[in-house]
Design an enzyme around this catalytic site. Structure first.
Site, PDB file in Angstrom:
ATOM      1  N   LYS A  67     -17.780 -36.098  -5.032  1.00  0.00           N
ATOM      2  CA  LYS A  67     -18.373 -36.706  -3.833  1.00  0.00           C
ATOM      3  C   LYS A  67     -19.355 -35.721  -3.244  1.00  0.00           C
ATOM      4  CE  LYS A  67     -17.224 -40.177  -2.461  1.00  0.00           C
ATOM      5  NZ  LYS A  67     -17.689 -41.593  -2.616  1.00  0.00           N
ATOM      6  N   GLY A  68     -20.435 -36.247  -2.701  1.00  0.00           N
ATOM      7  CA  GLY A  68     -21.433 -35.415  -2.045  1.00  0.00           C
ATOM      8  C   GLY A  68     -21.844 -36.025  -0.726  1.00  0.00           C
TER       9      GLY A  68
END
Length: 416
Positions: free
Chosen positions: A105-106
């Protein structure tokens, strides 16, 4: 509403599942933490020539089953712990639908509404350039998330390909079809929510036709879920977005509400619908509640007033652990996010497969394959729920997912 740390929620969920597995504490601890978290300060030129700093993150959580996979969100509330939690949820989400990915996830701390398209493009390309050493079709494959979509994914892909001097459509998913995207991707998350709702009503020996439904959050996932659940014959009586909630006991037309929101940027003010608060929507006396906004929407306090019979989570982490406890005691059946909204990552997987094969699928094939994946995963979930003395479907989901991740870890061993 008290602040709840989403990463601590994830760790508690893993702990709850571990109690039903034959696994040592050291392995459990390994399942509760990301392998690496990158924190960045991006300096981007604004339209007026000044520089502005943006904090950004990318978390990679457990690669035992395959490359890291997960979206990139643009939101002023992005934090390091949120990104860590979301990457963990992705690892377990991929495992429960049995696709060969780990979790990623970013996020960038930014309010996209305050920036021009040119500024957002420069920001996206800056982030892509910094992530370049960590990502790739066999390493880490980002995708859209909150406030990102095909446009940002196309910029991301182009930046990576330009710097690598190659063509690599599989480096990112959620792209426009003309840039290597997949048919059926835009509606995939909402479609898996609909399939989960259909399956859980069937599991309860209830008909979803005529069921009353409220959807909290009317972005992509919420609006698509509302439309497709309405197509099953259910009655969507309430929806909400960041501007507020609307309610009509006779039912709303989700497609018409979506058109109204596209014109006005808000659901409030729609026709003669009654206005509600967000909490008012969450506590309506209905058959099905679909939380489709951000995490921690329902805490222990709100959960005591929830009157829905079934909750299907379209958002990531919309219920706190305390809310889970209250709802389990109240016999409210909750289909957890790691299954209910797994349509997005599943069709992202299909997109990745198509990119690797350089062979596109038809939309009907995508829809059929997605239905097969979600229904098979739901059957495994309820079989585990019925076989184990677990408190809720969420714990059963983590039992299934953890078992698969642990098996992959044991087969590969630990190095060095």
């Amino acid at each position: 509403m008290a602040d709840v740390n989403p990463f601590e929620s994830l760790q508690e969920q893993v702990d709850d599942a571990a109690a039903f597995l034959d696994v040592d504490d050291d392995i459990v601890e390994r399942l509760q933490h990301p392998e690496r978290v990158l924190e960045l300060n991006l300096s981007v030129t604004m339209d007026n020539g000044t520089l502005k700093r943006f904090k950004a993150f990318r978390s990679q959580f457990n690669g035992d089953r395959g490359p890291y996979k997960g979206g990139i969100r643009y939101h002023p509330g992005v934090t390091r712990d949120e990104v860590k939690a979301l990457s963990g949820w992705m690892a377990y989400k991929c495992a429960i639908v049995d696709i060969p990915y780990g979790g990623g996830k970013g996020g960038i701390v930014v309010d996209p509404s305050e920036h021009s398209a040119d500024e957002l493009e420069r920001l996206t390309r800056s982030f892509a350039a910094e992530l370049r050493p960590l990502i790739g079709p066999d390493r880490d494959i980002p995708a859209p998330d909150v406030n990102t979509g095909q446009r940002e994914m196309n910029w991301f892909k182009d930046t990576y390909e330009t710097l690598e001097r190659t063509t690599a459509p599989g480096v990112i998913t959620g792209k426009a079809i003309s840039s290597g995207g997949s048919a059926g991707r835009v509606e995939a998350t909402g479609r898996s929510v609909m399939l989960s709702a259909r399956e859980v009503f069937d599991y309860l020996d209830r008909s979803i036709e005529g069921a009353t439904v409220a959807v909290q959050g009317f972005g992509n996932a919420g609006s698509v879920a509302a439309k497709l659940i309405d197509d099953l014959g259910a009655t969507v009586v309430a929806v909400s977005d960041s501007s507020g909630a609307i309610y009509d006991s006779e039912g709303l037309d989700p497609r018409d509400v979506k058109s109204y929101k596209s014109e006005t940027s808000s659901v409030t003010g729609y026709n003669s619908a009654e206005t509600l608060t967000n909490e008012g929507l969450l506590t309506l006396d209905i058959d099905l509640l679909v939380p489709a906004a951000l995490e921690n929407a329902i805490d222990r306090e709100i959960a005591t007033s929830v009157r829905a019979d079934v909750i299907v989570e379209a958002a990531n982490g919309p219920l706190t652990p305390g809310a889970d406890d209250v709802l389990a005691d109240s016999d409210v059946l909750v289909v957890p996010d790691i299954l209910a909204n797994a349509g997005g990552v599943t069709v992202s997987y299909f997109e990745w497969v198509q990119n690797r094969q350089r062979f596109p699928w038809t939309e009907s094939r995508v829809i059929d394959e997605l239905e097969s994946v979600i229904t098979d995963a739901f059957d495994e979930l309820v079989t585990t729920f019925d076989a184990f003395d677990v408190p809720n479907l969420r714990t059963a989901a983590y039992v299934v997912a953890s078992r698969r991740i642990i098996e992959s870890y044991r087969e590969g061993g630990n190095w060095p």
